[in-house]
Design an enzyme around this catalytic site. Structure first.
Site, short mmCIF file in Angstrom:
data_model
loop_
_atom_site.label_atom_id
_atom_site.label_comp_id
_atom_site.label_asym_id
_atom_site.label_seq_id
_atom_site.Cartn_x
_atom_site.Cartn_y
_atom_site.Cartn_z
N HIS A 72 0.84 -1.20 0.00
CA HIS A 72 0.00 0.00 0.00
C HIS A 72 0.87 1.25 0.00
CE1 HIS A 72 -4.00 -1.78 1.69
NE2 HIS A 72 -3.50 -2.49 0.69
N TYR A 200 -8.83 5.05 8.35
CA TYR A 200 -8.94 5.39 9.77
C TYR A 200 -10.04 6.44 9.87
CZ TYR A 200 -4.43 3.07 10.75
OH TYR A 200 -3.42 2.16 10.91
N PRO A 291 -2.77 -0.13 19.34
CA PRO A 291 -2.65 -0.60 17.96
C PRO A 291 -2.92 0.46 16.88
CG PRO A 291 -4.66 -1.44 18.96
CD PRO A 291 -3.91 -0.75 20.05
N LYS A 295 2.03 -0.68 15.12
CA LYS A 295 3.46 -0.72 15.38
C LYS A 295 4.00 -1.90 16.19
CE LYS A 295 4.87 2.83 13.20
NZ LYS A 295 4.81 2.27 11.87
N TYR A 382 4.61 6.21 10.10
CA TYR A 382 3.76 5.07 9.71
C TYR A 382 4.54 4.04 8.90
CZ TYR A 382 -0.65 2.69 8.96
OH TYR A 382 -1.65 1.74 8.98
P1 RFL Z 1 3.56 -12.37 21.09
O1 RFL Z 1 3.05 -12.37 19.70
O2 RFL Z 1 2.59 -12.13 22.18
O3 RFL Z 1 4.28 -13.76 21.32
C1 RFL Z 1 4.66 -14.23 22.60
C2 RFL Z 1 4.71 -15.74 22.57
O4 RFL Z 1 5.17 -16.22 23.82
C3 RFL Z 1 4.35 -17.28 24.24
N1 RFL Z 1 4.43 -17.38 25.71
C4 RFL Z 1 5.16 -18.30 26.37
N2 RFL Z 1 5.95 -19.29 25.93
C5 RFL Z 1 6.56 -20.06 26.87
N3 RFL Z 1 6.39 -19.88 28.22
C6 RFL Z 1 5.62 -18.89 28.69
N4 RFL Z 1 5.47 -18.70 30.01
C7 RFL Z 1 4.96 -18.04 27.75
N5 RFL Z 1 4.12 -16.97 27.87
C8 RFL Z 1 3.81 -16.59 26.62
C9 RFL Z 1 2.98 -16.92 23.70
O5 RFL Z 1 2.13 -18.07 23.60
C10 RFL Z 1 3.33 -16.34 22.34
O6 RFL Z 1 3.40 -17.31 21.34
O7 RFL Z 1 4.74 -11.31 21.27
P2 RFL Z 1 5.87 -10.79 20.25
O8 RFL Z 1 6.54 -11.95 19.57
O9 RFL Z 1 6.66 -9.80 21.00
O10 RFL Z 1 5.05 -10.06 19.08
C11 RFL Z 1 4.36 -8.86 19.33
C12 RFL Z 1 3.12 -8.76 18.45
O11 RFL Z 1 2.36 -9.95 18.57
C13 RFL Z 1 2.23 -7.56 18.82
O12 RFL Z 1 3.03 -6.44 19.14
C14 RFL Z 1 1.29 -7.15 17.67
O13 RFL Z 1 0.33 -8.14 17.42
C15 RFL Z 1 0.58 -5.84 17.99
N6 RFL Z 1 -0.39 -5.44 16.95
C16 RFL Z 1 0.02 -4.86 15.77
N7 RFL Z 1 1.33 -4.68 15.52
C17 RFL Z 1 1.74 -4.18 14.31
O14 RFL Z 1 2.94 -4.02 14.09
N8 RFL Z 1 0.84 -3.85 13.31
C18 RFL Z 1 -0.49 -3.99 13.49
O15 RFL Z 1 -1.25 -3.74 12.55
C19 RFL Z 1 -0.95 -4.48 14.77
N9 RFL Z 1 -2.26 -4.65 14.99
C20 RFL Z 1 -1.75 -5.69 17.15
C21 RFL Z 1 -2.67 -5.26 16.14
C22 RFL Z 1 -2.23 -6.35 18.26
C23 RFL Z 1 -3.56 -6.56 18.41
N10 RFL Z 1 -3.97 -7.28 19.55
C24 RFL Z 1 -4.87 -8.36 19.49
C25 RFL Z 1 -3.25 -7.11 20.79
C26 RFL Z 1 -4.02 -5.45 16.28
C27 RFL Z 1 -4.49 -6.08 17.43
C28 RFL Z 1 -5.96 -6.23 17.56
C1 PHB Z 2 -4.84 -4.69 10.99
O1 PHB Z 2 -4.94 -4.86 9.75
O2 PHB Z 2 -5.07 -5.60 11.79
C2 PHB Z 2 -4.48 -3.36 11.52
C3 PHB Z 2 -4.22 -2.31 10.63
C4 PHB Z 2 -3.87 -1.07 11.13
C5 PHB Z 2 -3.80 -0.87 12.49
C6 PHB Z 2 -4.04 -1.91 13.37
C7 PHB Z 2 -4.38 -3.16 12.88
O3 PHB Z 2 -3.48 0.37 12.96
#
Ligand code: RFL
Ligand code: PHB
Length: 390
Positions: A72, A200, A291, A295, A382
């Site tokens: 994009h 957004y 979120p 990031k 971004y």
């Molecule tokens: P994770 O993905 O939480 O992975 C951690 C892993 O550790 C495991 N774990 C354990 N394993 C062994 N022993 C234990 N005691 C443990 N405790 C936990 C877990 O099962 C898991 O597999 O962390 P990591 O790797 O640091 O990654 C971070 C990302 O997942 C997170 O920052 C993003 O998902 C945030 N986020 C977004 N980030 C973006 O860059 N772009 C986005 O568009 C974006 N959108 C989002 C998001 C997060 C969201 N939610 C649900 C929080 C949108 C949403 C809705």
């Molecule tokens: C997503 O596609 O899940 C998404 C996109 C933009 C955001 C957060 C999540 O700021």
């Protein structure tokens, strides 16, 4: 068991770190609480900064992303029922890739296993010990047996609720937190995204976001109350609310089957320092951003780059200075990303502050979309700030 780097967590951070270390000839073992299937289907982030996508390509896990990811060049801010496009590529020369986090995780797991990498899924009772000595240990249970992994370093990649951060003595750690009084209701629906670019939307009824996972799958979010339960959001209410918040002449939102829904709190969190002895916190284990800036995953990937390079300098050149500076180098980016994510959140969400703050938010949107300098500031954050690998 013995390895050089023990990695706790097989999220994007742990898997990416293990792949980078493997490419530099450093041994590691990944310990993961959940099953492989759970890790590969957990719906979370979707937006990759250009630098994150480039990193995945450079280390040989970008092939499917190149085929299926959507590049994009802009995003849309919708307010006053009108669209204001931020031309990311025109303003910065860079772009983003929309590709689901679970797809990144699938690609990384496949690459690790194909290269003979060791990932133990469904471990329990993980405990990190002796990280303030030259010989840290990780105790855990796997397949019914008690086991111990001896290693030189521990990478705590176990997310916000993991065990690594809490194994640091409280006196050695400062934490900084803020929780916004909003949450996001996230929906995955089998319906073609109505617009090609992310929208957004800031509306009197609250924030809404249109994203996607593929030409057939839409990812939609609605601002809701942190206390809301999923039962309060039947599909009809979701579509009705989305339609109202995205309202714009000539734009319609097609409906389709809802495949998944969930509620996410909007939290900011930073642990400082991100290291203690031979334990290094990486990704969500060290910091959470709301979120709105897309990031979290990108910030996790940025930490991994810094740590992989520092471990390489330790093993290949006997240099410890990069490891010593790990936290300081990462935290500079963390706080800038925290600033950007909080600013986007405040600008786009409806708050209880009252009419004065509604007008201020509107002026902010008007300014950001009307000024090339302000649009550029949004765009450069971004698409991702430049890396400082220390
Ligand atoms: P994770 O993905 O939480 O992975 C951690 C892993 O550790 C495991 N774990 C354990 N394993 C062994 N022993 C234990 N005691 C443990 N405790 C936990 C877990 O099962 C898991 O597999 O962390 P990591 O790797 O640091 O990654 C971070 C990302 O997942 C997170 O920052 C993003 O998902 C945030 N986020 C977004 N980030 C973006 O860059 N772009 C986005 O568009 C974006 N959108 C989002 C998001 C997060 C969201 N939610 C649900 C929080 C949108 C949403 C809705
Ligand atoms: C997503 O596609 O899940 C998404 C996109 C933009 C955001 C957060 C999540 O700021």
């Amino acid at each position: 068991m013995r390895t050089q780097v023990g990695i706790v967590g097989a999220g994007p951070a742990g898997l990416l770190l293990s792949h980078l270390l493997h490419r530099r000839g450093i041994e590691c073992v990944v310990l993961e609480l959940r099953s492989r299937q759970y890790c590969e289907t957990r719906i979370r982030a979707g937006v990759l900064e250009q630098g994150t996508a480039e990193l995945l390509r450079a280390i040989g896990v970008g092939e499917r992303m190149a085929r299926e990811g959507l590049v994009h060049h802009g995003i849309v801010l919708r307010f006053d029922r009108r669209d204001h496009r931020i031309d990311l590529s025109g303003l910065t020369g860079r772009a983003i890739t929309v590709y689901g986090q679970h797809e990144v995780v699938k690609d990384l797991i496949a690459a690790r296993l194909a290269a003979g990498g060791e990932i133990l899924f469904e471990v329990a009772g993980v405990e990190v010990a002796d990280v303030d000595t030259p010989a840290p240990r990780i105790r855990f249970r796997h397949a019914g047996a008690h086991r111990e992994l001896r290693c030189d370093f521990v990478a705590g990649c176990d997310g916000f609720h993991g065990v690594c951060r809490s194994s640091i003595p409280p006196r050695a750690l400062s934490t900084y937190e803020h929780t916004f009084p909003h949450a996001w209701l996230g929906v995955l629906a089998r319906v073609p995204p109505p617009s090609e670019e992310l929208i957004y939307a800031s509306h009197e009824r609250g924030f809404a976001l249109q994203s996607m996972r593929s030409p057939e799958l839409s990812r939609l979010y609605l601002q809701c109350a942190p206390t809301d339960e999923l039962e309060a959001w039947p599909d009809d209410r979701i579509w009705d609310e989305l339609r109202r918040r995205f309202e714009r002449e000539g734009w319609t939102l097609p409906e389709g089957p809802v495949l998944h829904k969930g509620i996410t709190a909007m939290r900011c969190f930073v642990a400082d320092p991100m290291q203690y002895g031979r334990l290094f916190l990486v990704g969500d284990a060290a910091h959470i951003v709301p979120p709105t800036g897309a990031k979290g995953l990108n910030l996790a990937a940025a930490d991994v780059r810094v740590l992989a390079r520092a471990l390489d300098a330790h093993y290949a050149e006997g240099r410890g200075d990069l490891l010593e500076r790990y936290s300081a180098v990462c935290l500079r980016r963390v706080w800038k990303v925290q600033r950007f994510s909080s600013w986007m959140t405040s600008m786009l969400h409806r708050s209880a502050g009252g009419p004065f703050f509604d007008r201020l938010r509107h002026a902010e949107l008007d300014y950001v979309t009307g000024s090339r300098a302000a649009s550029t500031a949004l765009a450069e954050n971004y698409v991702g700030l430049p890396f400082e690998d220390g």
